[in-house]
Motif scaffolding. Structure first.
Motif, PDB file in Angstrom:
ATOM      1  N   THR A 346       0.857  -1.193   0.000  1.00 62.47           N
ATOM      2  CA  THR A 346       0.000   0.000   0.000  1.00 62.47           C
ATOM      3  C   THR A 346       0.890   1.240   0.000  1.00 62.47           C
ATOM      4  N   ILE A 348       1.963   5.137   0.525  1.00 62.55           N
ATOM      5  CA  ILE A 348       1.711   6.206   1.481  1.00 62.55           C
ATOM      6  C   ILE A 348       2.133   7.524   0.847  1.00 62.55           C
ATOM      7  N   GLU A 349       1.247   8.493   0.880  1.00 60.57           N
ATOM      8  CA  GLU A 349       1.534   9.786   0.269  1.00 60.57           C
ATOM      9  C   GLU A 349       2.400  10.643   1.183  1.00 60.57           C
ATOM     10  N   THR A 354      -1.764   9.298   6.776  1.00 58.71           N
ATOM     11  CA  THR A 354      -2.471   8.113   6.287  1.00 58.71           C
ATOM     12  C   THR A 354      -2.819   7.227   7.467  1.00 58.71           C
ATOM     13  N   THR A 467      -8.285   2.453   4.576  1.00 54.16           N
ATOM     14  CA  THR A 467      -7.338   3.574   4.504  1.00 54.16           C
ATOM     15  C   THR A 467      -8.078   4.899   4.389  1.00 54.16           C
ATOM     16  N   SER A 468      -7.609   5.877   5.136  1.00 51.91           N
ATOM     17  CA  SER A 468      -8.116   7.251   5.044  1.00 51.91           C
ATOM     18  C   SER A 468      -6.928   8.201   5.052  1.00 51.91           C
ATOM     19  N   ILE A 469      -7.067   9.329   4.353  1.00 52.85           N
ATOM     20  CA  ILE A 469      -5.963  10.275   4.176  1.00 52.85           C
ATOM     21  C   ILE A 469      -6.434  11.673   4.565  1.00 52.85           C
ATOM     22  N   LEU A 505       2.205   8.118   9.183  1.00 52.27           N
ATOM     23  CA  LEU A 505       1.536   6.820   9.036  1.00 52.27           C
ATOM     24  C   LEU A 505       1.017   6.349  10.381  1.00 52.27           C
TER      25      LEU A 505
END
Length: 650
Positions: A346, A348-349, A354, A467-469, A505
């Motif tokens: 996955t 991660i930005e 995240t 996942t939520s950002i 994270l």
């Protein structure tokens, strides 16, 4: 002796009387006896019914009942090997999974430039030829080791091509020369089918080093995809020749990647992370790997009680041709599982927080004969190259690597190295690229047999991720947070941090509900036998004793009759051969067949004696003439009784 006449008559009866029951000499007599004496009513009604119509109806009904029994029993057998799924939910303290984190950029570009100098030079030249892209003249160091001097020659052998007269003519971007395309054409992008402009088609051609006529053209509708694929092809050649110790130094250390760490509300550091080197992602770090024998657990759900880390990405030191996105890749897995970052990782930005919420599920499937899964992988004829617990992905990758070594003579760089093999590079294995692409094509089309050999694992653990950002850091907190982080890491970084270099994270359990999904046999042996009995009783009024009777009559007795008749024929044939002539009729006393139903202890009766056959040539018996002396009446008493005297006088 006195008993001799009785034994003689008994022996004659045994040879003469018809045989019935299990000892019948023919199958028809055996079947008739069975129908008259069986416990199943349908067979008996076939024999005792009068009239052809009624007998035909009973035959149809009996055969229909037998057919229904066979059908229902077949359904029961198939359902016996089916499984039912049960789901159990438990609330308890859960072990925290292993979390592996990798930087998307595997190696620091500043440290790798000297190894990639020639490759970068050729790539920039291709960009300039394609799109007029130019960064101006830059100083490039042309050699680091002795192997670097021959790189340019290899690039000339496999240059980037611009396909003009698709698919037969192409222009080399390096020299501008046109060449004729021969061999197969493989489209790496499905959109090329609908592309009407041949100028958009870019690719490269690979040929068999042992047979120049065997070539394959790999085309792309996007120049970005073509250049990246071509770059990665040569990149793996270069990395395969660099020692592992050197590559670990070229990648990111734990101090470089990790800025802050918290778990379950407590501070953590690099000692809680275990490093392992991934061929495509460089140094990766696993939290809670369990290598020291301790696995962390959590007793409370929520983001505050999970893993919280701030990662330093350092986007400015990214390889511009190898990766086109920035951030990190993570994977949540069991401590005994291998983290396949490239398959299911996955991303991660950067400049974002995240949050990854987890739900834990354990699954257990039944093995044979209920499903085609494996318990430990020991029954799979593929060597596990990853030294981790068996999984379908491990089997597929190991199978492909084994086929790569057998077909191409070297191992593919992105997968573990088998014993006694070495990674492919163009100096020792000039034919490996063509071999690899053709082999990978067969693997995708399931022609290598790996998909048929490898099986799913019967038991596995799974963490479902949500996942939520969110934007991070916020505008109001960005200034002070970056200052504090720069102060903490300032001595090592020697520069001010930028929010695009950071990623926040959080990995946590959303709740502590553990779901356990298991398969159980839908039918047990007791239920199967009960269902069989119900079907037999419903359609044939039959029980276990009836089944044993059927087995005895239709298998044992029928077989014994056939074997006995064949034995008698063989004895008769052998006797005639020994005498040299056909067997002659024997004494009438010896004619007939032996009746095993009549025991020697059975005494002859008047009725059975009347059924004895007459000897051949003897006259028919007649009623003997009377003996008139027997007609004389003689009193049985010497003196008549007084009360009968008067009666006799009258």
């Amino acid at each position: 002796p006195a008993t001799a006449p009785g034994k003689k008559i008994t022996a004659r009866l045994k040879r003469t009387l018809p045989v019935r029951g299990p000892q019948a000499p023919t199958l028809s007599e055996l079947m008739r006896w069975y129908c008259l004496n069986t416990n199943t009513h349908g067979c008996r009604r076939i024999v005792v019914s009068r009239g052809r119509l009624r007998r035909l109806l009973w035959i149809l009904l009996t055969l229909s009942a037998v057919g229904l029994i066979l059908w229902q029993c077949a359904e029961l057998l198939m359902n016996y090997y089916s499984a039912s799924v049960s789901v159990t939910v438990q609330f308890q303290k859960l072990p925290f999974p292993a979390v592996t984190i990798c930087n998307i950029n595997p190696y620091k570009y500043s440290a790798m430039k000297e190894y990639l100098s020639e490759l970068d030079k050729e790539t920039k030249k291709a960009l300039e030829t394609f799109y007029g892209f130019s960064e101006g003249k830059s100083k490039v160091r042309r050699s680091v080791d002795d192997w670097n001097s021959s790189v340019s020659d290899f690039f000339q052998q496999i240059p980037l091509l611009k396909v003009e007269d698709f698919p037969r003519t192409a222009t080399e971007l390096h020299s501008g020369q046109k060449r004729k395309i021969e061999g197969s054409v493989f489209h790496k992008d499905s959109s090329i089918v609908n592309s009407g402009d041949s100028n958009d088609i870019i690719g490269f051609q690979l040929c068999d080093a042992n047979n120049s006529s065997e070539c394959a053209l790999y085309t792309f509708s996007s120049g970005v995809n073509a250049i990246q694929e071509w770059y990665k092809l040569h990149y793996m050649n270069i990395m395969a020749q660099i020692p592992l110790e050197t590559k670990e130094k070229l990648s990111y250390s734990a101090d470089d990647l990790l800025l802050t760490c918290f778990f379950d509300g407590l501070s953590c550091d690099k000692r809680h992370f275990t490093r392992f080197h991934h061929p495509l992602h460089g140094n990766c770090y696993t939290f809670n790997s369990g290598e020291n024998g301790t696995i962390l657990s959590t007793s409370t759900g929520g983001s505050e009680y999970g893993l919280q880390v701030v990662l330093y990405i350092d986007e400015a030191d990214y390889n511009p041709f190898l990766v086109t996105s920035s951030g990190a890749k993570i994977i949540v897995h069991d401590q005994n599982e291998y983290p396949f970052i490239e398959d299911i990782g996955t991303e991660i930005e950067t400049a974002a927080a995240t949050s990854i919420g987890m739900h834990f599920t354990r699954s257990r499937k039944l093995s044979k004969p209920y499903s085609d899964c494996t318990e430990t992988g020991a029954d799979i004829p593929v060597e596990n190259l990853y030294n981790k617990s068996y999984s379908l992905q491990i089997c597929l990758h190991s199978c492909f690597q084994k086929a790569m070594v057998e077909s191409c003579g070297c191992a593919q760089y992105a997968q573990p190295l088998p014993a006694g093999a070495e990674y492919c590079n163009y100096k020792k294995n000039p034919n490996w690229m063509y071999c690899y692409y053709r082999l990978h094509e067969k693997f995708v089309k399931e022609q290598l047999g790996c998909q048929q050999i490898c099986k799913d694992a019967c038991s596995f653990k799974e963490w479902a991720l949500t996942t939520s950002i969110a934007q991070w850091p916020s505008t109001v907190s960005e200034d002070w947070m970056l200052r504090v982080l720069s102060w903490d890491k300032g001595q090592k970084l020697n520069k001010k941090l930028n929010k695009t270099d950071l990623a926040n994270l959080m990995v946590f359990y959303k709740d502590l509900n553990e779901r356990f999904i298991s398969e159980n046999p839908a039918n047990t042996l007791v239920i199967l036998l009960s269902n069989f009995g119900g079907q037999l009783g419903l359609w044939m009024s039959c029980s276990v004793v009836c089944v044993i009777e059927i087995v005895e009559v239709f298998l044992i007795d029928s077989l014994s009759i056939v074997l006995r008749r064949q034995w008698q024929k063989a004895k008769k044939w052998w006797s005639g051969r020994q005498r040299g002539r056909a067997p002659q009729a024997s004494d009438p006393e010896g004619q007939g067949h032996h009746n095993p139903a009549c025991l020697d202890e059975d005494l002859p009766t008047f009725t059975t004696a009347l059924r004895l056959p007459l000897p051949q040539g003897s006259p028919l018996p007649r009623t003997p003439p009377p003996n008139y002396s027997t007609l004389r009446l003689e009193t049985a008493f010497t003196k008549q009784l007084p009360d009968t005297l008067e009666l006799s006088q009258h």
